[in-house]
Write an enzyme that holds these catalytic residues in place. Structure first.
Site, PDB file in Angstrom:
ATOM      1  N   HIS A 125      38.576  -8.829 -14.927  1.00 21.42           N
ATOM      2  CA  HIS A 125      37.616  -8.053 -15.045  1.00 21.42           C
ATOM      3  C   HIS A 125      36.968  -7.819 -13.830  1.00 21.42           C
ATOM      4  O   HIS A 125      36.967  -8.779 -13.097  1.00 21.42           O
ATOM      5  CB  HIS A 125      36.580  -8.461 -16.108  1.00 21.42           C
ATOM      6  CG  HIS A 125      35.402  -7.726 -16.189  1.00 21.42           C
ATOM      7  ND1 HIS A 125      35.341  -6.072 -16.309  1.00 21.42           N
ATOM      8  CD2 HIS A 125      34.083  -7.734 -15.909  1.00 21.42           C
ATOM      9  CE1 HIS A 125      34.398  -5.724 -16.242  1.00 21.42           C
ATOM     10  NE2 HIS A 125      33.378  -6.559 -16.221  1.00 21.42           N
TER      11      HIS A 125
ATOM     12  N   CYS B 119      32.469  -5.291 -21.627  1.00 17.86           N
ATOM     13  CA  CYS B 119      33.395  -5.603 -20.519  1.00 17.86           C
ATOM     14  C   CYS B 119      34.580  -6.175 -21.152  1.00 17.86           C
ATOM     15  O   CYS B 119      35.670  -6.339 -20.585  1.00 17.86           O
ATOM     16  CB  CYS B 119      32.874  -6.472 -19.532  1.00 17.86           C
ATOM     17  SG  CYS B 119      31.393  -5.541 -18.541  1.00 17.86           S
TER      18      CYS B 119
ATOM     19  N   ASN C 209      32.764  -1.375 -11.246  1.00 19.34           N
ATOM     20  CA  ASN C 209      32.904  -2.004 -12.728  1.00 19.34           C
ATOM     21  C   ASN C 209      32.706  -0.819 -13.678  1.00 19.34           C
ATOM     22  O   ASN C 209      31.782  -0.291 -13.914  1.00 19.34           O
ATOM     23  CB  ASN C 209      31.509  -3.044 -12.934  1.00 19.34           C
ATOM     24  CG  ASN C 209      31.818  -3.629 -14.389  1.00 19.34           C
ATOM     25  OD1 ASN C 209      32.221  -3.255 -15.321  1.00 19.34           O
ATOM     26  ND2 ASN C 209      30.790  -4.540 -14.724  1.00 19.34           N
TER      27      ASN C 209
HETATM   28  O1  UT7 Z   1      30.612  -6.699 -16.288  1.00 21.80           O
HETATM   29  C1  UT7 Z   1      29.675  -7.248 -17.006  1.00 21.80           C
HETATM   30  C2  UT7 Z   1      29.115  -8.599 -16.408  1.00 21.80           C
HETATM   31  N1  UT7 Z   1      28.618  -8.509 -15.272  1.00 21.80           N
HETATM   32  C3  UT7 Z   1      28.550  -9.396 -14.173  1.00 21.80           C
HETATM   33  O2  UT7 Z   1      29.513  -9.972 -14.201  1.00 21.80           O
HETATM   34  C4  UT7 Z   1      27.607  -9.209 -13.148  1.00 21.80           C
HETATM   35  C5  UT7 Z   1      27.196 -10.329 -12.596  1.00 21.80           C
HETATM   36  N2  UT7 Z   1      26.289 -10.398 -11.519  1.00 21.80           N
HETATM   37  C6  UT7 Z   1      26.539 -10.120 -10.395  1.00 21.80           C
HETATM   38  O3  UT7 Z   1      27.390  -9.562  -9.819  1.00 21.80           O
HETATM   39  C7  UT7 Z   1      25.320 -10.413  -9.337  1.00 21.80           C
HETATM   40  O4  UT7 Z   1      24.245 -11.193  -9.750  1.00 21.80           O
HETATM   41  C8  UT7 Z   1      24.694  -8.911  -8.651  1.00 21.80           C
HETATM   42  C9  UT7 Z   1      25.678  -8.130  -7.871  1.00 21.80           C
HETATM   43  C10 UT7 Z   1      24.264  -8.160  -9.950  1.00 21.80           C
HETATM   44  C11 UT7 Z   1      23.521  -9.398  -8.061  1.00 21.80           C
HETATM   45  O5  UT7 Z   1      23.929 -10.050  -6.879  1.00 21.80           O
HETATM   46  P1  UT7 Z   1      23.078 -11.526  -6.548  1.00 21.80           P
HETATM   47  O6  UT7 Z   1      23.828 -12.062  -5.247  1.00 21.80           O
HETATM   48  O7  UT7 Z   1      23.085 -12.248  -7.831  1.00 21.80           O
HETATM   49  O8  UT7 Z   1      21.659 -10.875  -6.207  1.00 21.80           O
HETATM   50  P2  UT7 Z   1      20.202 -11.406  -6.756  1.00 21.80           P
HETATM   51  O9  UT7 Z   1      20.063 -10.666  -7.987  1.00 21.80           O
HETATM   52  O10 UT7 Z   1      19.942 -12.828  -6.749  1.00 21.80           O
HETATM   53  O11 UT7 Z   1      19.302 -10.551  -5.721  1.00 21.80           O
HETATM   54  C12 UT7 Z   1      19.111 -10.937  -4.343  1.00 21.80           C
HETATM   55  C13 UT7 Z   1      18.372 -10.115  -3.592  1.00 21.80           C
HETATM   56  C14 UT7 Z   1      17.021  -9.787  -4.294  1.00 21.80           C
HETATM   57  O12 UT7 Z   1      15.977  -9.857  -3.287  1.00 21.80           O
HETATM   58  P3  UT7 Z   1      14.927 -11.100  -3.019  1.00 21.80           P
HETATM   59  O13 UT7 Z   1      14.261 -11.641  -4.273  1.00 21.80           O
HETATM   60  O14 UT7 Z   1      15.852 -12.123  -2.536  1.00 21.80           O
HETATM   61  O15 UT7 Z   1      14.111 -10.500  -1.945  1.00 21.80           O
HETATM   62  C15 UT7 Z   1      17.103  -8.611  -4.879  1.00 21.80           C
HETATM   63  O16 UT7 Z   1      15.964  -7.921  -5.002  1.00 21.80           O
HETATM   64  O17 UT7 Z   1      18.784  -9.112  -3.291  1.00 21.80           O
HETATM   65  C16 UT7 Z   1      17.993  -7.932  -3.879  1.00 21.80           C
HETATM   66  N3  UT7 Z   1      18.806  -6.885  -4.416  1.00 21.80           N
HETATM   67  C17 UT7 Z   1      19.336  -5.767  -3.521  1.00 21.80           C
HETATM   68  N4  UT7 Z   1      19.147  -5.460  -2.151  1.00 21.80           N
HETATM   69  C18 UT7 Z   1      19.781  -4.648  -1.596  1.00 21.80           C
HETATM   70  C19 UT7 Z   1      19.226  -6.522  -5.393  1.00 21.80           C
HETATM   71  N5  UT7 Z   1      20.120  -5.674  -5.489  1.00 21.80           N
HETATM   72  C20 UT7 Z   1      20.094  -4.848  -4.195  1.00 21.80           C
HETATM   73  C21 UT7 Z   1      20.734  -3.882  -3.763  1.00 21.80           C
HETATM   74  N6  UT7 Z   1      20.508  -3.602  -2.282  1.00 21.80           N
HETATM   75  N7  UT7 Z   1      21.506  -2.977  -4.506  1.00 21.80           N
END
Ligand code: UT7
Length: 330
Positions: free
Chosen positions: A254, A115, A284
């Site tokens: 970004h 990125c 992204n």
């Molecule tokens: O560009 C390169 C650099 N990348 C980034 O900067 C990305 C940085 N990270 C992020 O943007 C976020 O961490 C994500 C968008 C990838 C994830 O969001 P989050 O708020 O950190 O969610 P999480 O990974 O903590 O997941 C929370 C919950 C989990 O369920 P439980 O364990 O709480 O039951 C996940 O399984 O959300 C669940 N989950 C989803 N639910 C519905 C994860 N993905 C999804 C989804 N739909 N697509």
């Protein structure tokens, strides 16, 4: 006045095919509300045209850029392509773009900094201009759909295809790229990478069966580091050039997550109407996000505007670049 490298034109490209949150609801266990509230993304573009590759997207961007800037292909001296989804592991996609466009007098190479690729490429390109080159093209684009697992809801909702290209030319009026703060930390590789396909784990039936040729991300860790890295490098580049956030006309971040963008803006004390945001439309696009923003905002930019571009990505890689915009769009 010091010779600086200025952006003198920008051309973006996104494929026509839209993958909406509603479409994704039919593919994985997710929903529009989760994707919108956690990422800010409503839809992304996917390159579906059979046989069309990353270099074909690059060709469209570069041809548009040459036309827009009135540049003959023979005048271009260097093409840098930032991408992690080039046509082949080798040779570099920059060379394929040159061949497809008919750029014959240039050398080219790829930058593989995820990125932050466009940001790094822009700064490498600027050094060639500062030391005598007259026309350098920097492309930033990715065909992320080629390395995304559309059964993995944690990554497939985030990424899209597209990007853009900029022309760099010398400027002696004080406009152009002023300074950059760039960083890397290989320790971050564990949190965002593709496990197979490189020399560590060449492609085999086993790597395919285990679905190892896709993006792997530990989102929470990346999120925290992204905010920290983008805020600190923007602050560093501003303070060493005697600027405060009030001096900035535009922040170009970004586009990885709307929550990252708003937190960065808040920490910097910059109102959101000075921040370029198009993540809702494209998701992204990895190396493509920054040139896609510049392309969409080109008409709103004025000569002399202070812009700061900032990115964070796999590696980890991150940084910020300060520049003075060099032209008013026609
Ligand atoms: O560009 C390169 C650099 N990348 C980034 O900067 C990305 C940085 N990270 C992020 O943007 C976020 O961490 C994500 C968008 C990838 C994830 O969001 P989050 O708020 O950190 O969610 P999480 O990974 O903590 O997941 C929370 C919950 C989990 O369920 P439980 O364990 O709480 O039951 C996940 O399984 O959300 C669940 N989950 C989803 N639910 C519905 C994860 N993905 C999804 C989804 N739909 N697509």
């Amino acid at each position: 006045m010091k010779r600086r490298a200025a952006i003198t034109g920008v051309q973006g490209y996104v494929p026509d095919d839209i993958l909406s949150n509603k479409d994704l609801e039919k593919m994985v266990d997710t929903n529009d509300e989760w994707i919108t509230s956690r990422t800010g993304i409503k839809e992304r573009r996917i390159l579906k045209t059979p046989g069309m590759t990353a270099s074909d997207m690059g060709k469209i961007m570069v041809e548009g850029l040459l036309e827009k800037t009135g540049t003959h292909p023979d005048e271009v001296e260097l093409v840098i392509c930032a991408t992690i989804t080039g046509d082949l592991v080798f040779p570099d996609t920059a060379n394929t773009i040159c061949d497809k466009v008919g750029i014959r007098n240039a050398f080219g190479f790829d930058i593989h900094a995820a990125c932050s690729g466009f940001l790094f490429g822009l700064n490498v390109g600027s050094k060639f201009i500062e030391t005598g080159y007259k026309k350098v093209i920097v492309v930033g684009m990715d065909k992320m759909s080629s390395i995304i697992d559309y059964t993995d809801r944690t990554t497939c909702v985030i990424f899209g295809d597209g990007g853009g290209a900029v022309m760099l030319e010398p400027n002696e009026e004080g406009n152009g790229i002023i300074d950059a703060v760039l960083h890397g930390d290989g320790g971050g590789r564990h949190f965002l990478h593709m496990k197979a396909g490189g020399s560590a784990l060449p492609a085999s039936q086993e790597t395919i069966d285990k679905r190892l040729h896709y993006v792997y991300q530990e989102g929470k860790t990346v999120f925290k580091q992204a905010v920290k890295g983008m805020v600190s490098t923007v602050q560093d580049v501003m303070s060493r050039n005697g600027l405060s956030s009030a001096d900035l006309d535009w922040v170009v971040p970004h586009q990885a997550n709307m929550r990252i963008i708003t937190t960065v803006a808040e920490d910097l004390g910059v109102p959101l109407d000075k921040v370029m945001i198009n993540i809702q439309k494209y998701g992204n696009t990895t190396s493509g996000t920054l040139p896609l923003c510049l392309w969409e905002w080109e008409d709103k930019l004025s000569k002399g505007d202070n812009l700061v571009l900032t990115a964070f990505g796999g590696g980890f890689t991150w940084g910020a670049t300060l520049l003075k915009w060099a032209y008013n769009a026609k």
